[in-house]
Design a protein around this motif. Structure first.
Motif, PDB file in Angstrom:
ATOM      1  N   PHE A   1     -20.531 -40.166  10.814  1.00 27.47           N
ATOM      2  CA  PHE A   1     -21.116 -39.423  11.921  1.00 27.47           C
ATOM      3  C   PHE A   1     -21.739 -40.321  12.988  1.00 27.47           C
ATOM      4  CE2 PHE A   1     -21.486 -36.733   8.069  1.00 27.47           C
ATOM      5  CZ  PHE A   1     -20.619 -35.719   8.446  1.00 27.47           C
ATOM      6  N   GLY A   2     -21.174 -41.511  13.174  1.00 34.38           N
ATOM      7  CA  GLY A   2     -21.660 -42.368  14.239  1.00 34.38           C
ATOM      8  C   GLY A   2     -23.023 -42.959  13.954  1.00 34.38           C
ATOM      9  N   ASN A   3     -23.676 -43.419  15.013  1.00 33.40           N
ATOM     10  CA  ASN A   3     -24.943 -44.140  14.834  1.00 33.40           C
ATOM     11  C   ASN A   3     -26.154 -43.373  15.340  1.00 33.40           C
ATOM     12  OD1 ASN A   3     -24.089 -44.558  17.595  1.00 33.40           O
ATOM     13  ND2 ASN A   3     -25.631 -46.171  17.741  1.00 33.40           N
ATOM     14  N   LEU A   4     -25.965 -42.087  15.745  1.00 34.39           N
ATOM     15  CA  LEU A   4     -27.088 -41.359  16.329  1.00 34.39           C
ATOM     16  C   LEU A   4     -27.495 -40.107  15.573  1.00 34.39           C
ATOM     17  CD1 LEU A   4     -26.246 -41.594  20.152  1.00 34.39           C
ATOM     18  CD2 LEU A   4     -27.954 -42.904  18.875  1.00 34.39           C
ATOM     19  N   LEU A   5     -26.647 -39.594  14.687  1.00 36.29           N
ATOM     20  CA  LEU A   5     -26.976 -38.361  13.980  1.00 36.29           C
ATOM     21  C   LEU A   5     -28.015 -38.626  12.890  1.00 36.29           C
ATOM     22  CD1 LEU A   5     -26.444 -35.353  13.389  1.00 36.29           C
ATOM     23  CD2 LEU A   5     -24.640 -36.069  11.822  1.00 36.29           C
ATOM     24  N   PHE A   6     -29.049 -37.781  12.858  1.00 38.85           N
ATOM     25  CA  PHE A   6     -30.079 -37.868  11.829  1.00 38.85           C
ATOM     26  C   PHE A   6     -30.203 -36.493  11.175  1.00 38.85           C
ATOM     27  CE2 PHE A   6     -31.068 -40.888  15.154  1.00 38.85           C
ATOM     28  CZ  PHE A   6     -31.268 -42.056  14.440  1.00 38.85           C
ATOM     29  N   LEU A   7     -30.310 -36.459   9.846  1.00 34.29           N
ATOM     30  CA  LEU A   7     -30.389 -35.199   9.108  1.00 34.29           C
ATOM     31  C   LEU A   7     -31.730 -35.071   8.400  1.00 34.29           C
ATOM     32  CD1 LEU A   7     -26.866 -35.049   7.401  1.00 34.29           C
ATOM     33  CD2 LEU A   7     -27.563 -34.079   9.595  1.00 34.29           C
ATOM     34  N   ASN A   8     -32.226 -33.823   8.308  1.00 31.28           N
ATOM     35  CA  ASN A   8     -33.375 -33.596   7.440  1.00 31.28           C
ATOM     36  C   ASN A   8     -32.898 -33.569   5.987  1.00 31.28           C
ATOM     37  OD1 ASN A   8     -32.486 -30.891   6.782  1.00 31.28           O
ATOM     38  ND2 ASN A   8     -33.379 -30.183   8.709  1.00 31.28           N
ATOM     39  N   GLN A   9     -33.828 -33.634   5.053  1.00 29.73           N
ATOM     40  CA  GLN A   9     -33.452 -33.779   3.641  1.00 29.73           C
ATOM     41  C   GLN A   9     -32.667 -32.570   3.134  1.00 29.73           C
ATOM     42  OE1 GLN A   9     -34.088 -36.725   1.898  1.00 29.73           O
ATOM     43  NE2 GLN A   9     -32.550 -35.812   0.546  1.00 29.73           N
ATOM     44  N   CYS A  10     -33.020 -31.373   3.596  1.00 29.84           N
ATOM     45  CA  CYS A  10     -32.306 -30.168   3.168  1.00 29.84           C
ATOM     46  C   CYS A  10     -30.841 -30.231   3.574  1.00 29.84           C
ATOM     47  CB  CYS A  10     -32.978 -28.930   3.759  1.00 29.84           C
ATOM     48  SG  CYS A  10     -32.111 -27.386   3.412  1.00 29.84           S
ATOM     49  N   GLN A  11     -30.573 -30.571   4.844  1.00 25.27           N
ATOM     50  CA  GLN A  11     -29.193 -30.637   5.308  1.00 25.27           C
ATOM     51  C   GLN A  11     -28.436 -31.786   4.640  1.00 25.27           C
ATOM     52  OE1 GLN A  11     -27.037 -28.622   7.905  1.00 25.27           O
ATOM     53  NE2 GLN A  11     -26.142 -29.571   6.099  1.00 25.27           N
ATOM     54  N   PHE A  12     -29.122 -32.889   4.408  1.00 21.11           N
ATOM     55  CA  PHE A  12     -28.489 -34.023   3.729  1.00 21.11           C
ATOM     56  C   PHE A  12     -28.031 -33.619   2.328  1.00 21.11           C
ATOM     57  CE2 PHE A  12     -28.652 -37.811   1.038  1.00 21.11           C
ATOM     58  CZ  PHE A  12     -27.850 -38.694   1.757  1.00 21.11           C
ATOM     59  N   ASN A  13     -28.870 -32.869   1.615  1.00 23.79           N
ATOM     60  CA  ASN A  13     -28.510 -32.418   0.271  1.00 23.79           C
ATOM     61  C   ASN A  13     -27.294 -31.493   0.298  1.00 23.79           C
ATOM     62  OD1 ASN A  13     -30.651 -33.860  -0.770  1.00 23.79           O
ATOM     63  ND2 ASN A  13     -31.999 -32.086  -1.021  1.00 23.79           N
ATOM     64  N   GLU A  14     -27.265 -30.584   1.259  1.00 23.41           N
ATOM     65  CA  GLU A  14     -26.120 -29.672   1.371  1.00 23.41           C
ATOM     66  C   GLU A  14     -24.837 -30.448   1.647  1.00 23.41           C
ATOM     67  OE1 GLU A  14     -25.980 -26.216   0.918  1.00 23.41           O
ATOM     68  OE2 GLU A  14     -27.961 -26.624   0.076  1.00 23.41           O
ATOM     69  N   LEU A  15     -24.929 -31.449   2.498  1.00 29.21           N
ATOM     70  CA  LEU A  15     -23.762 -32.278   2.798  1.00 29.21           C
ATOM     71  C   LEU A  15     -23.280 -33.009   1.553  1.00 29.21           C
ATOM     72  CD1 LEU A  15     -21.734 -33.750   4.595  1.00 29.21           C
ATOM     73  CD2 LEU A  15     -23.596 -35.254   5.357  1.00 29.21           C
ATOM     74  N   ALA A  16     -24.211 -33.629   0.835  1.00 30.93           N
ATOM     75  CA  ALA A  16     -23.851 -34.367  -0.374  1.00 30.93           C
ATOM     76  C   ALA A  16     -23.188 -33.449  -1.407  1.00 30.93           C
ATOM     77  CB  ALA A  16     -25.093 -35.034  -0.968  1.00 30.93           C
ATOM     78  N   LEU A  17     -23.779 -32.284  -1.638  1.00 31.87           N
ATOM     79  CA  LEU A  17     -23.250 -31.370  -2.654  1.00 31.87           C
ATOM     80  C   LEU A  17     -21.933 -30.745  -2.199  1.00 31.87           C
ATOM     81  CD1 LEU A  17     -26.607 -29.733  -3.752  1.00 31.87           C
ATOM     82  CD2 LEU A  17     -25.253 -31.424  -5.007  1.00 31.87           C
ATOM     83  N   GLY A  18     -21.779 -30.524  -0.897  1.00 33.64           N
ATOM     84  CA  GLY A  18     -20.504 -30.024  -0.399  1.00 33.64           C
ATOM     85  C   GLY A  18     -19.376 -31.008  -0.658  1.00 33.64           C
ATOM     86  N   LEU A  19     -19.651 -32.302  -0.448  1.00 38.34           N
ATOM     87  CA  LEU A  19     -18.639 -33.330  -0.735  1.00 38.34           C
ATOM     88  C   LEU A  19     -18.343 -33.392  -2.234  1.00 38.34           C
ATOM     89  CD1 LEU A  19     -19.890 -36.201   1.625  1.00 38.34           C
ATOM     90  CD2 LEU A  19     -17.883 -34.735   1.946  1.00 38.34           C
ATOM     91  N   GLU A  20     -19.384 -33.300  -3.034  1.00 44.85           N
ATOM     92  CA  GLU A  20     -19.180 -33.339  -4.483  1.00 44.85           C
ATOM     93  C   GLU A  20     -18.333 -32.167  -4.959  1.00 44.85           C
ATOM     94  OE1 GLU A  20     -21.725 -32.868  -8.632  1.00 44.85           O
ATOM     95  OE2 GLU A  20     -22.805 -33.175  -6.745  1.00 44.85           O
ATOM     96  N   TYR A  21     -18.607 -30.980  -4.445  1.00 51.97           N
ATOM     97  CA  TYR A  21     -17.950 -29.772  -4.951  1.00 51.97           C
ATOM     98  C   TYR A  21     -16.486 -29.667  -4.544  1.00 51.97           C
ATOM     99  CZ  TYR A  21     -22.648 -28.119  -6.135  1.00 51.97           C
ATOM    100  OH  TYR A  21     -23.913 -27.991  -6.654  1.00 51.97           O
TER     101      TYR A  21
END
Length: 460
Positions: free
Chosen positions: A282-302
């Motif tokens: 996602f480039g060098n400027l996108l920053f995520l809060n912890q909730c969204q980061f967790n959803e992203l991680a689990l979406g990739l895992e699933y």
């Protein structure tokens, strides 16, 4: 005396994507025997990772590209993300130092001829300096022609009472610059895609600068192709498309990044089946809060597909990136996480099946030229327009939809990835678009010819 060696000065705007685009252009100019002095502000120059780099001034002693920096007025403790302070400091300090550098170049080598100054459209003041010094100027637009057309349309948006003099929205509606150009919501105009008021002001002023730059430049270059955006190009007088920009030796050219690339991911990709891996960056400027980061991680895992995920050290809003409990152990056999990746080489790898991306223009072109389908998650700036291109015009990707709380859920990520990886039409369209993009930069293509004409003219 023999023929003088042509020499150009390149001045990028202080941002990674702008630096990288103009760096690629500089490599291509150097391939034609043109000497390049690449000028960064001090704080940007100090961040660059150039490998190999035996000395501070260039990649190697006989390089056609010489890297230099000029003072920007910033102190080490200053917040480099304060765009207003950054802009004011640069405008106050850099012009005088750049003028002195240019005079030094003109006086130091009787066998060279300084023939052109190239700078970002949004960083237009070096063009003013070029005009003052009697040097020809080229304005370079590193993004898509559609975004430039929108910037040049600002006066008409004001006349229509859609925005006020500061760029703030008066009306929230869909607009189209022409019947053929993709529509975009006024809330997604590049300066409105952030809630940071200082950033909004800085981006709007940069967009206004485009209107100034095209009035003083001799050449208006764009990192796009006529075949990719014909509807936008016809709205911009005298535009010369020279993209998608790629160095002729991109597989072996020295790296020039803000982050250290982790090339171990290429060995990992070698072990994966053909067209199986989801590349997530996602480039060098996108920053995520912890909730969204967790959803992203689990979406990739699933998804249960192998994935290569770029997670910068500053990717989340915490001091340390925290993965969901047990995540690292569970994905050990099918996931690879790096802090930065050699993106061109990754996207060219036969194991890559799709690109999960923020839709930055450089990343978009990288994947288009490799025939890779997209999963789109735009966040700010011109990324929403690119998403429209990808999903609605070129039809080479799908977009994620956030829920009512603005969160993109793990289920949405899994569902869209599973659909994308099995969409034969999108896969076929991606390969067709790759042929279009490749044709334009190969011999005889429109971008190839435009670049050749530009080279001929600056060598005179």
């Amino acid at each position: 005396m023999g023929k003088l060696i042509p020499h150009v000065v390149v001045v990028p705007a202080p941002s990674q994507s702008h630096v990288m685009s103009l760096m690629t252009l500089s490599h291509n100019l150097a391939d034609h025997g043109i000497k390049v002095t690449f000028v960064n502000a001090d704080f940007i120059h100090s961040k660059l990772i150039m490998d190999p780099m035996p000395n501070k001034e260039g990649l190697k002693e006989d390089s056609q590209i010489n890297f230099v920096s000029v003072p920007d007025g910033l102190e080490p403790e200053d917040d480099k993300r304060d765009v207003q302070k950054l802009s004011e400091s640069i405008m106050r300090v850099m012009p005088d130092h750049l003028e002195k550098l240019i005079k030094k170049i003109q006086e130091s080598n009787e066998y060279e001829k300084l023939t052109c100054i190239i700078t970002d459209v949004t960083f237009w003041w070096p063009l003013q300096l070029a005009e003052k010094m009697g040097i020809r100027g080229a304005a370079f637009w590193p993004a898509g022609a559609g975004t430039l057309a929108l910037s040049l349309h600002i006066p008409k948006l004001k006349e229509a009472d859609i925005i006020d003099a500061n760029g703030s929205l008066i009306k929230n509606e869909m607009i189209q610059l022409s019947p053929n150009i993709p529509g975009i919501s006024t809330s997604e105009l590049i300066w409105n895609c952030t809630t940071d008021k200082k950033m909004q002001k800085a981006i709007f002023e940069a967009a206004l600068n485009a209107n100034k730059a095209i009035k003083v430049c001799k050449w208006l270059l764009c990192n796009s192709a006529l075949e990719l955006e014909p509807w936008a190009c016809e709205l911009i007088p005298n535009i010369q498309t020279i993209g998608p920009l790629r160095s002729s030796n991109w597989q072996r050219q020295p790296s020039c990044q803000f982050w250290q690339e982790d090339s171990t991911c290429l060995n990992w990709l070698d072990q994966q089946p053909r067209r199986s891996v989801i590349y997530v960056a996602f480039g060098n400027l996108l920053f995520l809060n912890q909730c969204q980061f967790n959803e992203l991680a689990l979406g990739l895992e699933y998804t249960a597909h192998p994935f290569l995920w770029v997670v910068r050290p500053d990717f989340t809003d915490g001091f340390v990136t925290k993965y969901p409990d047990g995540f690292i152990d569970r994905i050990a056999n099918h996931g690879k996480i790096v802090s930065w990746a050699p993106q061109h080489k990754v996207l060219a790898h036969p194991s890559i099946a799709c690109f999960f991306t923020h839709c930055g223009w450089n990343s978009t072109l990288d994947a288009v030229t490799m025939g890779v389908p997209f999963l789109c998650w735009p966040n700010q700036f011109d990324q929403f327009l690119q998403k429209n291109y990808i999903c609605d015009v070129w039809k080479v990707g799908l977009a994620l939809n956030p829920d009512k709380n603005g969160i993109v859920s793990r289920d949405e990520i899994k569902t869209k990835l599973d659909k994308l990886l099995h969409d034969e039409d999108i896969i076929a369209n991606s390969l067709q678009l790759m042929e279009v993009a490749t044709k334009t930069i190969n011999e005889g293509g429109t971008s190839f010819n435009n670049f050749g004409q530009f080279v001929e003219q600056i060598m005179q």
